[in-house]
Design a protein around this motif. Structure first.
Motif, mmCIF file in Angstrom:
data_model
loop_
_atom_site.group_PDB
_atom_site.id
_atom_site.type_symbol
_atom_site.label_atom_id
_atom_site.label_comp_id
_atom_site.label_asym_id
_atom_site.label_seq_id
_atom_site.Cartn_x
_atom_site.Cartn_y
_atom_site.Cartn_z
ATOM 1 N N LEU A 285 -10.518 -19.956 8.785
ATOM 2 C CA LEU A 285 -11.159 -18.787 8.454
ATOM 3 C C LEU A 285 -12.427 -18.401 7.894
ATOM 4 C CD1 LEU A 285 -10.695 -15.234 8.239
ATOM 5 C CD2 LEU A 285 -9.732 -15.771 6.211
ATOM 6 N N ILE A 286 -12.477 -19.342 6.752
ATOM 7 C CA ILE A 286 -13.686 -19.401 6.180
ATOM 8 C C ILE A 286 -14.934 -19.883 6.870
ATOM 9 C CG2 ILE A 286 -14.814 -20.273 3.997
ATOM 10 C CD1 ILE A 286 -11.995 -20.109 2.553
ATOM 11 N N ALA A 287 -14.601 -21.332 7.349
ATOM 12 C CA ALA A 287 -15.799 -21.802 8.356
ATOM 13 C C ALA A 287 -15.950 -20.773 9.509
ATOM 14 C CB ALA A 287 -14.969 -22.927 8.819
ATOM 15 N N GLY A 288 -15.151 -20.088 10.040
ATOM 16 C CA GLY A 288 -15.520 -19.163 11.077
ATOM 17 C C GLY A 288 -16.550 -18.046 10.436
ATOM 18 N N LEU A 289 -16.274 -17.852 9.523
ATOM 19 C CA LEU A 289 -17.178 -16.776 8.867
ATOM 20 C C LEU A 289 -18.524 -17.334 8.452
ATOM 21 C CD1 LEU A 289 -14.498 -14.751 6.306
ATOM 22 C CD2 LEU A 289 -15.659 -13.736 8.649
ATOM 23 N N ALA B 103 -17.793 -29.896 10.365
ATOM 24 C CA ALA B 103 -18.411 -30.333 9.066
ATOM 25 C C ALA B 103 -18.086 -29.428 7.843
ATOM 26 C CB ALA B 103 -19.694 -30.629 9.377
ATOM 27 N N PHE B 104 -17.937 -28.251 7.929
ATOM 28 C CA PHE B 104 -17.969 -27.180 7.030
ATOM 29 C C PHE B 104 -16.575 -27.528 6.374
ATOM 30 C CE2 PHE B 104 -16.544 -23.471 5.149
ATOM 31 C CZ PHE B 104 -17.558 -22.729 4.774
ATOM 32 N N VAL B 105 -15.391 -27.580 7.221
ATOM 33 C CA VAL B 105 -14.070 -27.819 6.804
ATOM 34 C C VAL B 105 -14.086 -29.216 6.002
ATOM 35 C CG1 VAL B 105 -11.741 -27.950 7.442
ATOM 36 C CG2 VAL B 105 -13.007 -26.286 8.307
ATOM 37 N N ALA B 106 -14.626 -30.174 6.498
ATOM 38 C CA ALA B 106 -14.711 -31.492 6.044
ATOM 39 C C ALA B 106 -15.448 -31.518 4.401
ATOM 40 C CB ALA B 106 -15.314 -32.474 6.763
ATOM 41 N N LEU B 107 -16.546 -30.756 4.451
ATOM 42 C CA LEU B 107 -17.099 -30.636 2.945
ATOM 43 C C LEU B 107 -16.244 -29.891 2.208
ATOM 44 C CD1 LEU B 107 -19.401 -30.939 0.929
ATOM 45 C CD2 LEU B 107 -20.701 -29.046 2.100
ATOM 46 N N LEU B 108 -15.506 -28.682 2.629
ATOM 47 C CA LEU B 108 -14.823 -27.861 1.885
ATOM 48 C C LEU B 108 -13.548 -28.865 1.240
ATOM 49 C CD1 LEU B 108 -13.253 -24.622 2.827
ATOM 50 C CD2 LEU B 108 -11.917 -26.286 1.756
ATOM 51 N N ASP B 109 -13.046 -29.658 2.129
ATOM 52 C CA ASP B 109 -12.003 -30.579 1.570
ATOM 53 C C ASP B 109 -12.410 -31.350 0.674
ATOM 54 O OD1 ASP B 109 -10.141 -29.417 3.225
ATOM 55 O OD2 ASP B 109 -10.369 -30.758 4.735
ATOM 56 N N ALA B 110 -13.686 -31.926 0.691
ATOM 57 C CA ALA B 110 -14.370 -32.830 0.119
ATOM 58 C C ALA B 110 -14.606 -32.475 -1.358
ATOM 59 C CB ALA B 110 -15.548 -33.584 0.531
ATOM 60 N N VAL B 111 -14.931 -31.210 -1.609
ATOM 61 C CA VAL B 111 -15.300 -30.778 -3.110
ATOM 62 C C VAL B 111 -14.142 -30.677 -3.814
ATOM 63 C CG1 VAL B 111 -17.502 -29.647 -2.320
ATOM 64 C CG2 VAL B 111 -15.171 -28.309 -2.127
ATOM 65 N N GLU B 112 -14.174 -30.564 -5.409
ATOM 66 C CA GLU B 112 -13.269 -30.504 -6.170
ATOM 67 C C GLU B 112 -13.548 -29.659 -7.047
ATOM 68 O OE1 GLU B 112 -10.532 -31.920 -5.879
ATOM 69 O OE2 GLU B 112 -10.998 -33.191 -4.533
ATOM 70 N N VAL B 113 -12.453 -28.926 -7.755
ATOM 71 C CA VAL B 113 -12.744 -27.656 -8.639
ATOM 72 C C VAL B 113 -12.687 -28.248 -10.088
ATOM 73 C CG1 VAL B 113 -11.872 -25.530 -9.652
ATOM 74 C CG2 VAL B 113 -11.593 -26.235 -7.142
ATOM 75 N N LEU C 288 -24.114 -34.929 10.324
ATOM 76 C CA LEU C 288 -25.208 -33.706 10.090
ATOM 77 C C LEU C 288 -24.994 -33.378 8.685
ATOM 78 C CD1 LEU C 288 -26.781 -31.145 10.862
ATOM 79 C CD2 LEU C 288 -24.436 -29.937 11.339
ATOM 80 N N LEU C 289 -24.244 -33.623 8.023
ATOM 81 C CA LEU C 289 -23.818 -33.193 6.518
ATOM 82 C C LEU C 289 -25.130 -33.922 5.792
ATOM 83 C CD1 LEU C 289 -22.720 -32.091 4.017
ATOM 84 C CD2 LEU C 289 -20.886 -33.988 4.080
ATOM 85 N N PHE D 53 -23.275 -25.447 2.821
ATOM 86 C CA PHE D 53 -22.156 -25.170 3.814
ATOM 87 C C PHE D 53 -22.737 -24.553 5.064
ATOM 88 C CE2 PHE D 53 -20.214 -25.612 -0.426
ATOM 89 C CZ PHE D 53 -18.816 -26.245 -0.121
ATOM 90 N N SER D 54 -23.562 -23.511 4.911
ATOM 91 C CA SER D 54 -23.988 -22.602 6.054
ATOM 92 C C SER D 54 -24.518 -22.953 7.098
ATOM 93 C CB SER D 54 -24.368 -21.304 5.343
ATOM 94 O OG SER D 54 -25.601 -21.343 4.731
ATOM 95 N N LEU D 55 -25.266 -24.398 6.776
ATOM 96 C CA LEU D 55 -26.147 -24.771 7.885
ATOM 97 C C LEU D 55 -25.230 -25.850 8.653
ATOM 98 C CD1 LEU D 55 -29.359 -25.793 6.234
ATOM 99 C CD2 LEU D 55 -28.853 -23.754 7.916
ATOM 100 N N LEU D 56 -24.060 -26.161 8.240
ATOM 101 C CA LEU D 56 -22.761 -26.877 9.119
ATOM 102 C C LEU D 56 -22.317 -26.261 10.230
ATOM 103 C CD1 LEU D 56 -21.386 -28.482 5.850
ATOM 104 C CD2 LEU D 56 -23.387 -29.570 7.146
ATOM 105 N N ASP D 57 -21.765 -27.353 11.069
ATOM 106 C CA ASP D 57 -20.982 -26.652 12.256
ATOM 107 C C ASP D 57 -19.506 -26.508 11.483
ATOM 108 O OD1 ASP D 57 -19.800 -28.996 12.274
ATOM 109 O OD2 ASP D 57 -21.162 -29.789 13.669
ATOM 110 N N ARG D 58 -18.593 -26.116 12.205
ATOM 111 C CA ARG D 58 -17.267 -25.758 11.798
ATOM 112 C C ARG D 58 -16.741 -26.977 11.279
ATOM 113 N NH1 ARG D 58 -14.511 -20.561 14.753
ATOM 114 N NH2 ARG D 58 -16.451 -19.034 14.936
#
Length: 389
Positions: A83-87, A126-136, A226-227, A119-124
């Protein structure tokens, strides 16, 4: 079963209310309480509701933090990332991977107030992969987020809160610089070149951050090349914007001309021992040292060398030769592997020196730099006639 479904819906509704308040720490704490009480499914529903509400509310970084809490409890969950990647992810614009030039063109069109370019320059995918890679990361007031001088290999995004950039001056005193506020980033150059952190970061208030390490970046970019191109473009743009804003050679330009010049800068990596400027040669570029350390030095007729003060991250070199149209008078050598921004002489001629009144103004800046250098040379008892790099 109905009670469980009702509870799930109640928590999603409650998540929407909490998200509307805008406080990430308050919203997350409520569903962490559910976790502590063993109400895992209600916590999952709450985190999913937060992620969706913030995603639809143009708060990408908060949505990512909520999504990370959700997938921590339900590792197989994928619909919220999608959902987030789609937006926010870039929709494909034709076949094949984007080139570096195409990434730069997209970055020019980005509105930083509405997006997070990394994030927003990535395709879906790569976006999801980066989302998974970051830590809080969460930090209390006064806690060190990044320690000055440590070997840095990660960047952080400020999701909520504020942190101050701090540096140690030559006299040993501590200087507080600008703050990193919500939506801001710090340390991105360490993703491209490891080395000691030139500044630290200390939380001024309780803060929530997202961290991307160089190790995770390399893992993800192996699957999504691309990332890395997006990271390089993001880092280059941030460094160029700072240089154009602060250095007199560029800050005198009108804004529109600054944007034209910005596209001409290129990242350049050099190994330790590389000579960047050669005494007696015609200067062919201006450099901004992003990572690493260089030493300018005078070579005496008998061959021995006298060094000038060391050039560190943030220093500019080579501009005096271009400003005054004189040969370079000091050698400059990389002491360690370095990452630099380079602007060729031809670009300076086209976009800077050709501007009305610019050459005279820059000649005055160059002359003042020479006078300051002459004083340094006199103190070091170097032969008369030497000048800066």
């Amino acid at each position: 079963m109905a009670d469980g479904a009702d509870s799930f819906l109640r928590q999603r509704d409650r998540a929407g209310q909490l998200a509307a308040w805008g406080r990430l720490d308050v919203a997350l704490s409520e569903f962490r309480r559910f976790e502590a009480e063993g109400r895992t499914q209600e916590a999952i529903a709450g985190y999913e509701g937060l992620a969706k509400a913030w995603a639809h509310g143009s708060q990408l970084l908060r949505a990512i933090v909520a999504c990370k809490a959700l997938t921590r409890l339900e590792p197989a969950h994928t619909r919220t990332q999608a959902l987030i990647a789609g937006l926010y992810a870039r929709h494909a614009e034709g076949p094949g991977e984007l080139t570096s030039a195409e990434v730069e063109a997209l970055l020019d069109r980005e509105n930083p107030a509405l997006s997070v370019p990394l994030f927003s320059l990535l395709d879906r995918d790569a976006f999801v992969a980066l989302l998974d890679a970051v830590e809080v990361r969460t930090c209390a007031t006064g806690q060190t987020v990044v320690r000055e001088g440590e070997q840095g290999a990660s960047m952080v995004f400020m999701v909520e809160g504020r942190a101050d950039i701090v540096r140690t001056l030559e006299d040993g005193s501590r200087q507080a610089g600008p703050s990193v506020v919500e939506g801001g980033a710090f340390g991105e150059l360490t993703l491209l070149a490891e080395g000691p952190r030139p500044a630290g970061l200390v939380a001024a208030v309780p803060s929530v951050l997202l961290e991307l390490t160089r190790e995770r970046l390399l893992q993800v970019s192996g699957r999504h090349p691309l990332l890395m191109r997006v990271v390089e473009a993001f880092c280059r743009r941030r460094a160029v914007d700072n240089l154009l804003r602060t250095h007199p050679m560029f800050s005198l330009l009108p804004y529109e001309q600054q944007r034209v010049v910005a596209r001409e800068f290129r990242l350049q990596r050099v190994e330790a021992g590389t000579t960047l400027l050669t005494a007696g040669a015609t200067g062919d570029a201006v450099y901004l040292l992003l990572r690493g350390r260089c030493t300018p030095y005078h070579v005496h007729p008998d061959g021995h060398e006298t060094p000038y003060p060391v050039l560190r991250e943030g220093d500019v070199l080579g501009e005096i030769s271009l400003l005054l149209d004189k040969p370079v008078t000091a050698m400059v050598r990389a002491d360690v592997p370095c990452l630099l921004l380079r602007l060729d002489r031809s670009a300076c001629e086209r976009h800077i020196f050709s501007q009305p009144g610019m050459r005279d103004a820059l000649m005055r800046i160059g002359a003042e730099r020479l006078r300051r250098t002459a004083r340094v040379l006199a103190e070091r008892s170097l032969p008369e006639g030497d000048s800066s790099v």
